[in-house]
Design a protein around this motif. Structure first.
Motif, PDB file in Angstrom:
ATOM      1  N   ARG A   1     104.581 -46.411  67.491  1.00  0.00           N
ATOM      2  CA  ARG A   1     103.738 -46.922  66.548  1.00  0.00           C
ATOM      3  C   ARG A   1     102.759 -45.943  65.866  1.00  0.00           C
ATOM      4  O   ARG A   1     102.217 -44.997  66.175  1.00  0.00           O
ATOM      5  CB  ARG A   1     102.670 -47.761  67.576  1.00  0.00           C
ATOM      6  CG  ARG A   1     101.489 -48.330  66.986  1.00  0.00           C
ATOM      7  CD  ARG A   1     102.019 -49.545  65.717  1.00  0.00           C
ATOM      8  NE  ARG A   1     100.748 -50.299  65.228  1.00  0.00           N
ATOM      9  CZ  ARG A   1     100.079 -50.074  64.421  1.00  0.00           C
ATOM     10  NH1 ARG A   1      99.893 -48.898  63.679  1.00  0.00           N
ATOM     11  NH2 ARG A   1      99.019 -50.826  63.985  1.00  0.00           N
TER      12      ARG A   1
ATOM     13  N   SER B   1     102.776 -45.071  71.535  1.00  0.00           N
ATOM     14  CA  SER B   1     101.590 -45.203  70.869  1.00  0.00           C
ATOM     15  C   SER B   1     100.621 -44.094  70.614  1.00  0.00           C
ATOM     16  O   SER B   1     100.341 -43.446  71.287  1.00  0.00           O
ATOM     17  CB  SER B   1     100.626 -46.220  71.884  1.00  0.00           C
ATOM     18  OG  SER B   1      99.647 -46.693  71.245  1.00  0.00           O
TER      19      SER B   1
ATOM     20  N   ALA C   1      97.723 -51.584  69.906  1.00  0.00           N
ATOM     21  CA  ALA C   1      99.044 -50.435  69.645  1.00  0.00           C
ATOM     22  C   ALA C   1      99.558 -50.468  71.321  1.00  0.00           C
ATOM     23  O   ALA C   1     101.022 -50.524  71.124  1.00  0.00           O
ATOM     24  CB  ALA C   1      98.476 -49.209  69.529  1.00  0.00           C
ATOM     25  N   ALA C   2      98.871 -50.443  72.266  1.00  0.00           N
ATOM     26  CA  ALA C   2      99.571 -50.281  73.568  1.00  0.00           C
ATOM     27  C   ALA C   2     100.226 -51.875  74.078  1.00  0.00           C
ATOM     28  O   ALA C   2     101.392 -51.962  74.596  1.00  0.00           O
ATOM     29  CB  ALA C   2      98.582 -49.965  74.667  1.00  0.00           C
TER      30      ALA C   2
ATOM     31  N   ARG D   1     106.730 -46.534  78.274  1.00  0.00           N
ATOM     32  CA  ARG D   1     105.571 -46.577  77.338  1.00  0.00           C
ATOM     33  C   ARG D   1     104.694 -45.516  77.571  1.00  0.00           C
ATOM     34  O   ARG D   1     104.015 -45.453  78.331  1.00  0.00           O
ATOM     35  CB  ARG D   1     105.130 -47.986  77.300  1.00  0.00           C
ATOM     36  CG  ARG D   1     106.022 -49.261  77.189  1.00  0.00           C
ATOM     37  CD  ARG D   1     105.641 -50.341  77.149  1.00  0.00           C
ATOM     38  NE  ARG D   1     104.940 -50.658  78.705  1.00  0.00           N
ATOM     39  CZ  ARG D   1     105.621 -51.199  79.578  1.00  0.00           C
ATOM     40  NH1 ARG D   1     106.908 -51.223  79.502  1.00  0.00           N
ATOM     41  NH2 ARG D   1     105.080 -51.470  80.716  1.00  0.00           N
TER      42      ARG D   1
ATOM     43  N   GLY E   1     101.334 -43.309  76.104  1.00  0.00           N
ATOM     44  CA  GLY E   1     100.217 -43.333  75.233  1.00  0.00           C
ATOM     45  C   GLY E   1      99.057 -42.633  75.962  1.00  0.00           C
ATOM     46  O   GLY E   1      99.229 -42.593  76.946  1.00  0.00           O
TER      47      GLY E   1
END
Length: 330
Positions: A6, A81, A88-89, A100, A102
């Motif tokens: 992202r 992210s 965004a997360a 994932r 971030g």
């Protein structure tokens, strides 16, 4: 391995994420890198040689959520992210990526498999590189970056500039974030006139938002000024920057494009800090304020006088430009 990244929403932040994307490509064999981005940054990501596909977010928050849900069937292995927002997360969680990564901001830790602490006193480029740690990618150096700029764009840039009239110095008087980032308009006027006297051709750059401001600057400087404000695409702007002998700029996305393209530049800082968002490679000179209130990170000067920018003189900036140009010749 399929990775979805992202993108940040600001031009400068997106440019500062280029090393992270390059290192992913270099360290993970056979990886497919896709960028999820707002449409106005699509052209930027198109010049990154490591990017395999660009997914454009068409609309606001709801559209981003719907887009993420539709991508569940694509079985991404990893989502990164770069923005620190909750949305965004959430997009990474909704798209079903197995891992994932971030920063642990805005109470979004539960949406990430690897929530990392956000380093507070680190340049943005290196902040982003912390996100590679869960992948066991150790960063010992910044990778070489070679943006893809088509020859046709370079030829168009030369046509807009008329190379016979060089050497060129670009002035970028605006800043999208706010007026506190901007060196005074009258200083750009005086600098432009001084550059003309020293035999340079001045090129004015900026978005349509700065059109009136740059028109005033152009009219004050007089002859030998090429005003390209709001007249170029992002890729065309990059091609034009490669023709510049020097770029004089506030802390803006255009400054970071100059850094990416290794354009010699003079960067002027007041309300923001070069330690966090300054030039991170290349031939450059940074001029910043010594006032105790700087940096304040405000859109508007809290004291109302922009003293942090006004104390940086035209003579200082002109001297820095001449030093950079002379160094480039030797």
């Amino acid at each position: 391995m399929r990775i979805l990244i992202r993108s940040p929403n600001w031009l400068g932040d997106a440019v500062m994420a280029f090393p992270l994307v390059q290192l992913l490509k270099e360290n993970l064999l056979g990886v497919s890198l896709q960028i999820m981005t707002r449409g106005y940054l699509a052209e930027l990501w198109e010049v990154h040689p490591a990017v395999d596909k660009i997914r454009i977010i068409k609309g606001g928050k709801l559209r981003e959520i719907m887009m993420a849900l539709k991508m569940r069937k694509e079985a991404f292995d990893l989502y990164i992210s770069l923005p620190n927002s909750f949305l965004a997360a959430l997009s990474g969680w909704l798209c079903g990526a197995k891992s994932r990564i971030g920063f642990a901001t805005q109470k979004r830790e539960f949406l990430l498999t690897h929530p990392l602490p956000l380093p507070q006193k680190q340049h943005r480029v290196f902040q982003y590189l912390n996100l590679l740690k869960p992948l066991n990618i150790n960063v010992h150096r910044l990778p070489p970056l070679r943006p893809k700029i088509d020859q046709s764009l370079k030829e168009k840039a030369k046509g807009l500039l008329n190379p016979q009239k060089g050497p060129f110095i670009a002035l970028n008087p605006g800043a999208f974030y706010g007026e506190a980032k901007c060196w005074p308009e009258e200083n750009f006027m005086r600098l432009g006139r001084a550059l003309i006297k020293n035999g340079f051709q001045v090129v004015l750059l900026g978005s349509k938002k700065e059109a009136e401001k740059n028109e005033r600057i152009k009219n004050h400087i007089g002859e030998n000024v090429n005003d390209l404000t709001g007249k170029t695409s992002l890729k065309e702007l990059m091609a034009i920057l490669t023709e510049m002998g020097c770029l004089v700029t506030n802390d803006t996305g255009t400054m970071h494009l100059g850094v990416l393209l290794e354009v010699p530049l003079v960067a002027i800082f007041g309300s923001t800090s070069p330690a966090f968002t300054g030039p991170w490679k290349g031939n450059n000179i940074v001029l910043s304020s010594s006032l105790p209130c700087s940096p304040c990170f405000k859109r508007k000067c809290p004291k109302g006088d922009l003293r942090c920018m006004r104390e940086i003189t035209v003579e200082q900036v002109l001297s820095a430009v001449l030093r950079i140009v002379n160094a480039s010749k030797s």
